[in-house]
Write a protein that holds these residues in place. Structure first.
Motif, PDB file in Angstrom:
ATOM      1  N   UNK A 160       0.799  -1.150   0.058  1.00 42.36           N
ATOM      2  CA  UNK A 160       0.095   0.107   0.106  1.00 42.36           C
ATOM      3  C   UNK A 160       0.774   1.364   0.067  1.00 42.36           C
ATOM      4  N   UNK A 161       2.092   1.222   0.029  1.00 45.20           N
ATOM      5  CA  UNK A 161       2.894   2.422   0.234  1.00 45.20           C
ATOM      6  C   UNK A 161       4.149   2.353  -0.708  1.00 45.20           C
ATOM      7  N   UNK A 162       4.531   3.456  -1.159  1.00 44.92           N
ATOM      8  CA  UNK A 162       5.782   3.598  -1.812  1.00 44.92           C
ATOM      9  C   UNK A 162       6.275   5.052  -1.673  1.00 44.92           C
ATOM     10  N   UNK A 163       7.115   4.757  -0.833  1.00 47.30           N
ATOM     11  CA  UNK A 163       7.989   6.217  -0.388  1.00 47.30           C
ATOM     12  C   UNK A 163       9.211   6.051  -1.253  1.00 47.30           C
ATOM     13  N   UNK A 164       9.537   7.403  -1.753  1.00 47.38           N
ATOM     14  CA  UNK A 164      10.614   7.508  -2.695  1.00 47.38           C
ATOM     15  C   UNK A 164      11.269   8.615  -2.274  1.00 47.38           C
ATOM     16  N   UNK A 165      12.797   8.347  -2.205  1.00 49.31           N
ATOM     17  CA  UNK A 165      13.829   9.593  -1.947  1.00 49.31           C
ATOM     18  C   UNK A 165      14.443   9.858  -3.329  1.00 49.31           C
ATOM     19  N   UNK A 166      14.450  11.030  -3.569  1.00 50.13           N
ATOM     20  CA  UNK A 166      15.360  11.639  -4.716  1.00 50.13           C
ATOM     21  C   UNK A 166      16.584  12.405  -4.356  1.00 50.13           C
ATOM     22  N   UNK A 199       1.287   7.027  -2.167  1.00 48.30           N
ATOM     23  CA  UNK A 199       2.734   7.300  -2.860  1.00 48.30           C
ATOM     24  C   UNK A 199       3.325   8.678  -2.621  1.00 48.30           C
ATOM     25  N   UNK A 200       4.692   8.795  -1.940  1.00 51.29           N
ATOM     26  CA  UNK A 200       5.020  10.288  -1.683  1.00 51.29           C
ATOM     27  C   UNK A 200       6.571  10.202  -2.409  1.00 51.29           C
ATOM     28  N   UNK A 201       7.119  11.259  -2.862  1.00 50.14           N
ATOM     29  CA  UNK A 201       8.354  11.685  -3.224  1.00 50.14           C
ATOM     30  C   UNK A 201       8.857  12.625  -2.233  1.00 50.14           C
ATOM     31  N   UNK A 202      10.122  12.085  -1.825  1.00 53.54           N
ATOM     32  CA  UNK A 202      10.799  13.231  -0.948  1.00 53.54           C
ATOM     33  C   UNK A 202      12.169  13.533  -1.792  1.00 53.54           C
ATOM     34  N   UNK A 203      12.382  14.997  -1.868  1.00 56.20           N
ATOM     35  CA  UNK A 203      13.496  15.369  -2.707  1.00 56.20           C
ATOM     36  C   UNK A 203      14.655  15.970  -1.926  1.00 56.20           C
ATOM     37  N   UNK A 204      15.849  15.722  -2.022  1.00 54.56           N
ATOM     38  CA  UNK A 204      16.914  16.176  -1.121  1.00 54.56           C
ATOM     39  C   UNK A 204      17.916  16.796  -2.174  1.00 54.56           C
ATOM     40  N   UNK A 205      18.222  17.987  -2.000  1.00 54.14           N
ATOM     41  CA  UNK A 205      19.129  18.556  -3.044  1.00 54.14           C
ATOM     42  C   UNK A 205      20.234  19.364  -2.041  1.00 54.14           C
ATOM     43  N   UNK A 206      21.361  20.052  -2.593  1.00 58.57           N
ATOM     44  CA  UNK A 206      22.230  20.823  -2.101  1.00 58.57           C
ATOM     45  C   UNK A 206      21.550  22.131  -2.035  1.00 58.57           C
ATOM     46  N   UNK A 207      22.101  23.226  -1.250  1.00 60.31           N
ATOM     47  CA  UNK A 207      21.631  24.485  -1.068  1.00 60.31           C
ATOM     48  C   UNK A 207      21.587  25.163  -2.463  1.00 60.31           C
ATOM     49  N   UNK A 208      22.551  25.168  -3.211  1.00 61.77           N
ATOM     50  CA  UNK A 208      22.607  25.679  -4.580  1.00 61.77           C
ATOM     51  C   UNK A 208      21.329  25.229  -5.541  1.00 61.77           C
ATOM     52  N   UNK A 209      20.748  24.265  -5.410  1.00 63.93           N
ATOM     53  CA  UNK A 209      19.720  23.977  -6.087  1.00 63.93           C
ATOM     54  C   UNK A 209      18.354  23.805  -5.513  1.00 63.93           C
ATOM     55  N   UNK A 210      18.142  24.239  -4.420  1.00 65.78           N
ATOM     56  CA  UNK A 210      16.820  24.123  -3.641  1.00 65.78           C
ATOM     57  C   UNK A 210      15.909  25.224  -4.117  1.00 65.78           C
ATOM     58  N   UNK A 211      16.239  26.429  -4.347  1.00 68.77           N
ATOM     59  CA  UNK A 211      15.332  27.504  -4.917  1.00 68.77           C
ATOM     60  C   UNK A 211      14.679  26.941  -6.119  1.00 68.77           C
ATOM     61  N   UNK A 212      15.554  26.187  -7.108  1.00 72.88           N
ATOM     62  CA  UNK A 212      14.894  25.845  -8.412  1.00 72.88           C
ATOM     63  C   UNK A 212      14.002  24.729  -8.251  1.00 72.88           C
ATOM     64  N   UNK A 213      14.280  23.604  -7.407  1.00 72.08           N
ATOM     65  CA  UNK A 213      13.426  22.406  -7.143  1.00 72.08           C
ATOM     66  C   UNK A 213      12.450  22.676  -6.360  1.00 72.08           C
ATOM     67  N   UNK A 214      12.340  23.642  -5.494  1.00 76.81           N
ATOM     68  CA  UNK A 214      11.363  23.662  -4.526  1.00 76.81           C
ATOM     69  C   UNK A 214       9.784  24.131  -5.214  1.00 76.81           C
ATOM     70  N   UNK A 215       9.776  24.311  -6.342  1.00 79.55           N
ATOM     71  CA  UNK A 215       8.363  24.295  -6.919  1.00 79.55           C
ATOM     72  C   UNK A 215       7.694  23.346  -7.229  1.00 79.55           C
ATOM     73  N   UNK A 216       8.510  22.194  -7.084  1.00 75.63           N
ATOM     74  CA  UNK A 216       7.886  20.772  -7.184  1.00 75.63           C
ATOM     75  C   UNK A 216       7.055  20.698  -6.039  1.00 75.63           C
ATOM     76  N   UNK A 217       7.024  21.470  -4.809  1.00 73.69           N
ATOM     77  CA  UNK A 217       6.502  21.307  -3.406  1.00 73.69           C
ATOM     78  C   UNK A 217       4.676  21.366  -3.819  1.00 73.69           C
ATOM     79  N   UNK A 218       4.481  22.126  -4.749  1.00 72.07           N
ATOM     80  CA  UNK A 218       3.011  22.315  -5.193  1.00 72.07           C
ATOM     81  C   UNK A 218       2.234  20.965  -5.155  1.00 72.07           C
ATOM     82  N   UNK A 219       2.913  19.921  -5.574  1.00 70.69           N
ATOM     83  CA  UNK A 219       2.154  18.971  -5.448  1.00 70.69           C
ATOM     84  C   UNK A 219       2.252  18.185  -4.181  1.00 70.69           C
TER      85      UNK A 219
END
Length: 532
Positions: A160-166, A199-219
């Motif tokens: 019943x669960x799919x936990x993803x880390x990117x 189903x959830x996706x957890x995104x982990x990135x460096x400080x350099x890229x966080x502002x660019x990728x934070x838009x995916x939080x809309x989902x």
């Protein structure tokens, strides 16, 4: 009167039933090995067909009436240059002469069949695993090509669960728009493919890229973690000096003991997941060539400025340990840049040979290839049995993903079969489903506006981690019980009696120990369920 949950669930079930793929019939396996002759190296090929699944064919070929077709091709035909010295090796290409031979043999053995071709790389095979087999064979033969893993059982999965880390850690000069497109493709493919209730996706990135990728939080199903939202003290790598500054938080004692070079990332991810565990790990990272081959490369910390970052080489042992700890049964490798596709393919191939579980490599460098990546995700996470045609990557997966068989261990020799019967018992804890009423509520609340989605309860993350450990232990036992430790050739039933008898005592001791662990897990899981 029918409630909304029943209606939605009924429509979903009907749609899945109508669109479900038929399981593949029979199998075709191309075995590849490296032959070191006195004059020059050759690539030995063996093509086998059977009405049985490919893993059964590889375990007991003596039971099959059909004779395999064998031939050899000089390694230099793949583009390998002998004595080329140090540095990055040139990518190997599947030669046209091999494709012509293979096409002829396939027509002779199975006619006009378009069933998947299984590639079985027999160790040691050098850099042949990083060659673009799928790109050439899928295109020229017009059929899917999948890679056959050594592990004889499909890994246990949470139903019943799919936990993803990117994990996203590219070079600082990466094109921002290209990076966002590739990460978006990865996230959307996983979410669209998953058949799990949660189903959830957890995104982990460096400080350099966080502002660019934070838009995916809309989902609401996606969380992008800010590396600056952490304890005020910074993480230090496992090999940090004991006299580190007071603002540095060193890695956990266990990580220091094992010298984890990725301790900063591992600590951050584990803390963010808060014990939920992972099902799939996706790595969008750098890779490089070393004197001993290829390796994954990570920044020493996700929260440092670019001029403070040092790069750390992550070996196979550490990658395997991180996958076991997190509970991930599937690992995806995506090169940070197109130029790093070759070393990352080599890393992914080498990693697949060391563990039980699915391993997907994909470059995600061409827009038209997004569909093939999505098809691979549907096979792994969506319950479909249709094999993808990957031309920019490869997929190691157990044949049960295609053939959808019930777990069985009849082809495993000796008392090792008892080990896998035990493993299947423990897998039931991981795959336990939530009650029907809870699943219906979860389905209904996902489609009702202004109502918070009711999450289904899934087995805890530590059960998945324990299962990965048990699978790794079982894999080691299979290697010890095999006729050769590299599992470099199929194990036939003939002549195995003496070998099996010698191994029975050791295998029984291993089963006894693992059974005790299984009992502890069952009792702990039962206690937690009663308390909740």
């Amino acid at each position: 009167m029918l409630d909304l949950g029943s209606v939605v669930n009924g429509v979903t079930t009907l749609w899945n039933a109508l669109s479900k793929d038929e399981p593949a019939a029979g199998s075709t396996v191309l075995s590849v090995r490296l032959l070191l002759r006195s004059d020059k190296p050759y690539v030995g090929l063996e093509l086998s067909t059977s009405e049985l699944p490919p893993d059964v064919l590889s375990v007991s070929p003596a039971d099959e009436p059909g004779k395999p077709v064998t031939w050899e091709v000089p390694l230099e035909a793949f583009g390998a240059v002998e004595g080329s010295g140090f540095g990055a090796p040139a990518p190997l290409e599947v030669p046209a002469m091999l494709v012509s031979d293979l096409r002829y043999c396939l027509e002779r053995l199975e006619g006009a069949s378009r069933r998947p071709l299984w590639l079985r790389l027999i160790r040691p095979y050098g850099l042949l695993g990083s060659a673009a087999w799928e790109r050439t064979l899928c295109g020229e033969l017009q059929r899917p090509t999948l890679r056959l893993p050594d592990f004889p059982e499909r890994p246990a999965e949470r139903t019943d669960a799919l936990e993803n880390a990117v994990v996203v850690d590219p070079p600082p000069d990466t094109d921002e728009s290209v990076l966002k497109t590739r990460v978006r493709t990865l996230i959307e493919s996983v979410l669209e493919a998953s058949s799990r209730s949660r189903t959830r996706v957890h995104v982990f990135t460096r400080r350099r890229w966080y502002p660019s990728l934070s838009l995916f939080d809309a989902d609401s199903r996606v969380t992008v973690y800010d590396p600056d939202q952490r304890p005020e003290r910074e993480w230090a790598p496992a090999d940090a000096d004991a006299d580190a500054p007071p603002n540095v938080l060193r890695a956990a004692r266990s990580d220091r003991a094992t010298q984890l070079r990725s301790a900063a990332w591992a600590t951050w991810i584990a803390g963010a997941l808060d014990g939920r565990g992972l099902d799939a790990l996706h790595l969008v990272c750098r890779s490089k060539w070393t004197d001993s081959g290829a390796c994954l490369v990570l920044s020493n910390s996700p929260a440092m400025e670019e001029d403070e970052i040092t790069l750390r080489e992550i070996g196979y042992e550490e990658l395997e340990l991180l996958a076991i700890r997190s509970g991930a049964w599937s690992v995806t490798f995506v090169p940070a840049t197109v130029a790093q596709s070759h070393p990352m393919a080599c890393v992914a191939d080498g990693f697949a040979q060391r563990r039980a579980g699915a391993v997907l490599f994909h470059s995600l460098c061409e827009a038209q290839e997004d569909a093939s990546f999505g098809a691979a995700c549907r096979l792994l996470f969506g319950g479909t049995s249709r094999a993808p045609r990957l031309t920019q990557g490869f997929l190691y997966c157990h044949p049960d993903f295609i053939y959808q068989r019930a777990p069985a261990s009849s082809g495993i020799p000796g008392d090792t079969a008892g080990l896998f019967r035990f493993l299947a018992e423990n897998a039931k804890l991981v795959a336990a489903r939530a009650p029907l009423k809870e699943r219906l509520l979860s389905t209904a609340t996902r489609f009702v506006p202004l109502v918070k989605t009711r999450e289904v309860t899934a087995p805890p993350g530590w059960l998945g981690a324990a299962q990965r450990f048990l699978e790794a232990a079982a894999f080691d036992e299979v290697r010890r019980s095999a006729s050769d430790l590299l599992l470099s050739r199929p194990t036939s039933k003939t002549g195995q009696t003496d070998k099996t008898n010698r191994q029975d005592e050791k295998t029984k001791a291993a089963i006894d120990i693992l059974t005790e662990i299984q009992g502890v897990l069952k009792n702990h899981a039962k206690t937690n369920k009663e308390e909740s």
